[in-house]
Design a protein around this motif. Structure first.
Motif, PDB file in Angstrom:
ATOM      1  N   ARG A  64      27.712 -28.131 -92.569  1.00 13.16           N
ATOM      2  CA  ARG A  64      27.188 -28.859 -93.729  1.00 13.16           C
ATOM      3  C   ARG A  64      25.679 -28.651 -93.753  1.00 13.16           C
ATOM      4  N   LYS A  67      34.470 -22.503 -98.848  1.00 16.66           N
ATOM      5  CA  LYS A  67      33.724 -23.596 -99.475  1.00 16.66           C
ATOM      6  C   LYS A  67      34.729 -24.613-100.016  1.00 16.66           C
ATOM      7  N   VAL A 116      25.437 -21.859-100.566  1.00 15.25           N
ATOM      8  CA  VAL A 116      26.004 -23.109-100.050  1.00 15.25           C
ATOM      9  C   VAL A 116      25.230 -24.275-100.656  1.00 15.25           C
ATOM     10  N   VAL A 128      33.882 -17.345 -95.017  1.00 10.24           N
ATOM     11  CA  VAL A 128      33.408 -18.699 -95.330  1.00 10.24           C
ATOM     12  C   VAL A 128      34.356 -19.323 -96.344  1.00 10.24           C
ATOM     13  N   SER A 182      27.431 -29.973 -99.106  1.00 11.87           N
ATOM     14  CA  SER A 182      28.829 -29.607 -99.313  1.00 11.87           C
ATOM     15  C   SER A 182      29.488 -29.319 -97.965  1.00 11.87           C
ATOM     16  N   ASN A 197      31.860 -27.032 -95.634  1.00 14.30           N
ATOM     17  CA  ASN A 197      32.226 -25.620 -95.555  1.00 14.30           C
ATOM     18  C   ASN A 197      32.805 -25.302 -94.182  1.00 14.30           C
ATOM     19  N   GLN A 239      33.203 -26.167 -88.732  1.00 19.39           N
ATOM     20  CA  GLN A 239      32.777 -26.804 -89.974  1.00 19.39           C
ATOM     21  C   GLN A 239      31.252 -26.822 -89.988  1.00 19.39           C
TER      22      GLN A 239
END
Length: 684
Positions: A225, A176, A147, A174, A151, A153, A223
């Motif tokens: 990050r 991305k 990750v 997951v 970003s 995800n 979500q």
């Protein structure tokens, strides 16, 4: 004396910025901009400031006193971060969205969208988003994907849609989100009902998971990050090829040590715990957001929206009245020194000086330092042009300018290809001073013209940062600047200079010696005053000298935009110290050191803040204003209005907290905008 906590002081600064987003008298899109600035600042806070704390905790012996101390410190800082985040989410959800709606601007979630809007979003997802997405199922053969830093995800718990009496176990996946996808999408007018309507990519995906994953039921979804350590570090023995060493690190910056995990407020405890375990983070590193995870991305709303009355009225910096547009810069600077006050006065004279230097056959050499040039840089374009025309162009690039490393490397490579000489400063030190020196042949002798500044050679920031620039042909000033360039070329300490004061060799001692004299004159009952305007004041030695001056009887006024670790107003210690911060339309960036000791008055402009890194570990410059007219101008225009500001000012208390100042005097920035606009009209 007990100094304030630096991390908490930085967070307190962001609380002041956030307060701008809550002001109803500011255009609503500008309020949104302040909100995004806080998020961007917090990202950097974790990437740079919190990373060493997290690393120390990981290295500490479990169960030791040091581990307990570090954990307590992280919890204390984390508590302040959460307090700030709660306020930020509240401003967004309870104030800004309503204010945007009043102006017919809407950021709609799935439940807010009508049938036509939902249909449009669904088609957009199928056409533009779905082809770039895939869900990675997590199992023994498919480990958790890497990750990248900051970003977006999604993590999901899925149950396959299989027929039969035997229940099918759930699986993890997951998703991305590629950075290439826009995080904000504007809906077309046909479904916007006369408004400007926006949707967030995260909402688009969340509402269309069934299309992306038709073979699964979504049992749980969140979500997340991840913020990682993003500071670059190069050993001194890598300085032989700093550019190559940095290039290799830039490729891995996105995957540094994890330091923060952000999840949406609805994330289940099970998924949050799983993510913390995956990234080996303690519970104190988890931050729940009751707002979009990455508020920085809402900057795209500003780009997509129709500005109209929802942005600040454009302000166009004027040409300084100290110079004539049609007369050559050479002849004008031969007659007088010129002080430029940005953004109230244009950066154009500096560009004009470079244009004339690039085109003038009598100019032999151009030397310049570059800290942050920017991706699109007229300054660099002109230096490249001068190199193509055969001028001796030497540029000292600071390749370690945080988050501008790649841009500076690209400019360095381009200039080198055109024949320019590229230098990278002294080993182990950033070159933070801003200086330009042009050598021109005049009447069978060489003459120098110079520009030095408190701010960067980035044209875009000269329109939004307050800075001071100084244009001169003063022979002794230019000789000092030339000595600085020689030292940078030869990787040597600069010699003692005639007028300019450089760090790390002399600036600290010069400031401290002046403050000692201020204290001495105060004890004799003579006039004693210290007035500093800085971005930050964190250096213990400088703070101790300021406290000593105040205890001796000097009045100490500090205008510090960001972190100030000196607590004012402490009985019998800092009662004569006042600290204020100005948060307005422009980012305050100029540094001024003004000290009065009896009949002696020193006014220095500088690229250096009151921080140990500036005074001890960077190449910096400070220069005195020798012209009493220019010195008085700085006092009247750059210092006094900020001490009187009754609109954009905040006063610091002994505990480090700030309170907004409401006085009879106007905003200093607004007053300066009116003043310079009036001066331009008179000039016309």
């Amino acid at each position: 004396m007990l100094l304030l906590n630096r991390e908490l002081a930085i967070l307190e600064f962001n609380r002041r910025v956030l307060a701008q987003a809550a002001l109803a008298n500011i255009p609503v899109l500008e309020r949104l901009r302040y909100l995004t600035i806080v998020s961007a600042n917090l990202d950097e806070f974790f990437e740079v400031r919190m990373a060493p704390h997290m690393a120390a905790l990981r290295d500490a012996l479990p169960g030791s006193g040091e581990a307990a101390r570090l954990k307590l410190e992280l919890q204390r800082i984390g508590g302040a971060v959460r307090e700030l985040l709660q306020a930020q989410c509240r401003v967004y959800t309870e104030e800004l969205r309503a204010a945007l709606g009043d102006q017919k601007i809407a950021i709609l979630g799935h439940v807010d969208r009508d049938a036509a809007q939902q249909d449009w979003v669904r088609q957009y997802f199928v056409k533009e988003v779905k082809p770039l997405l895939s869900a990675t199922l997590i199992d023994p053969r498919h480990p958790f994907p890497k990750v990248a830093n900051k970003s977006l995800n999604f993590i999901l718990r899925l149950q396959p849609k299989k027929k039969g009496a035997v229940p099918v176990e759930s699986v993890l996946a997951v998703i991305k989100i590629p950075r290439a996808l826009p995080r904000v999408i504007r809906l077309p007018a046909k479904v916007s009902q006369g408004r400007q309507v926006f949707v967030l990519l995260s909402s688009v995906l969340r509402s269309n998971l069934s299309i992306l994953l038709p073979e699964h039921h979504v049992l749980d979804c969140a979500q997340f990050r991840l913020t990682r350590d993003s500071d670059l570090w190069v050993r001194d023995d890598d300085q032989t090829d700093l550019r190559q060493a940095l290039n290799s690190q830039l490729h891995t910056r996105q995957f540094g040590m994890p330091v923060r995990l952000e999840v949406n407020a609805q994330c289940s405890r099970a998924l949050a715990r799983l993510l913390l375990q995956q990234f080996e983070l303690p519970a104190c590193a988890l931050y729940r957001m009751d707002a979009p995870l990455n508020l920085v991305r809402l900057q795209q709303v500003l780009d997509l929206a129709e500005p109209g009355k929802h942005r600040f009225k454009p302000y166009e910096p004027g040409w300084t009245p100290a110079l004539q547009r049609k007369e050559s810069m050479w002849s004008q600077l031969a007659r007088r020194d010129v002080l430029l006050h940005h953004p109230y006065e244009s950066f154009e004279p500096v560009l004009q000086l470079l244009r004339e230097a690039a085109d003038d056959k009598h100019v032999l050499q151009i030397q310049q330092t570059i800290y942050r040039a920017g991706l699109h840089s007229e300054v660099m374009d002109l230096l490249c042009k001068a190199a193509r025309r055969g001028k001796e162009v030497t540029v000292v690039f600071e390749l370690m300018a945080r988050f501008d490393e790649a841009v500076n490397i690209a400019w360095a490579e381009q200039l080198e290809k055109l024949g320019g000489q590229v230098l990278y400063g002294l080993p182990g030190m950033k070159t933070h001073c801003k200086m330009l020196l042009i050598t021109r042949r005049e009447k069978k002798q060489w003459r120098h013209y110079a520009h030095i500044s408190t701010g960067n050679y980035n044209v875009s920031t000269t329109r939004s940062y307050t800075d001071l620039g100084f244009l001169t042909s003063h022979p002794e000033f230019c000789a000092d600047i030339q000595a600085m360039f020689v030292a940078l070329r030869q990787h040597q300490d600069a010699p003692a200079l005639k007028h300019l004061v450089n760090a790390p060799q002399h600036l600290r001692q010069t400031l401290l010696s002046h403050l000692v004299e201020v204290s001495a004159q105060a004890r004799r009952g003579r006039e004693a005053r210290v007035l500093l305007k800085l971005n930050a004041l964190t250096d213990e030695g400088l703070i101790a000298a300021l406290v000593d001056a105040a205890q001796a009887g000097a009045q100490v006024d500090l205008i510090v935009r960001g972190a100030c670790l000196l607590p004012p107003g402490l009985p019998e210690l800092t009662e004569r110290v006042r600290v204020r911060s100005i948060i307005g339309r422009f980012l305050e960036h100029s540094r001024v050191y003004h000290m009065v000791a009896g009949e002696q008055v020193w006014t220095y402009l500088s690229s250096a803040d009151g921080m140990a890194r500036n005074l001890d570990r960077r190449v910096e410059l400070a220069w005195p204003l020798l012209d009493p007219v220019l010195r008085q101008r700085v006092y009247d225009e750059v210092l006094t209005p900020y001490l009187l500001d009754g609109e954009d000012a905040w006063a610091q208390g002994p505990d480090g907290r700030y309170q907004a100042v409401k006085g009879v005097y106007p905003s200093a920035q607004q007053a300066l905008m009116r003043k310079h606009a009036g001066a331009r009209k008179k000039d016309v």
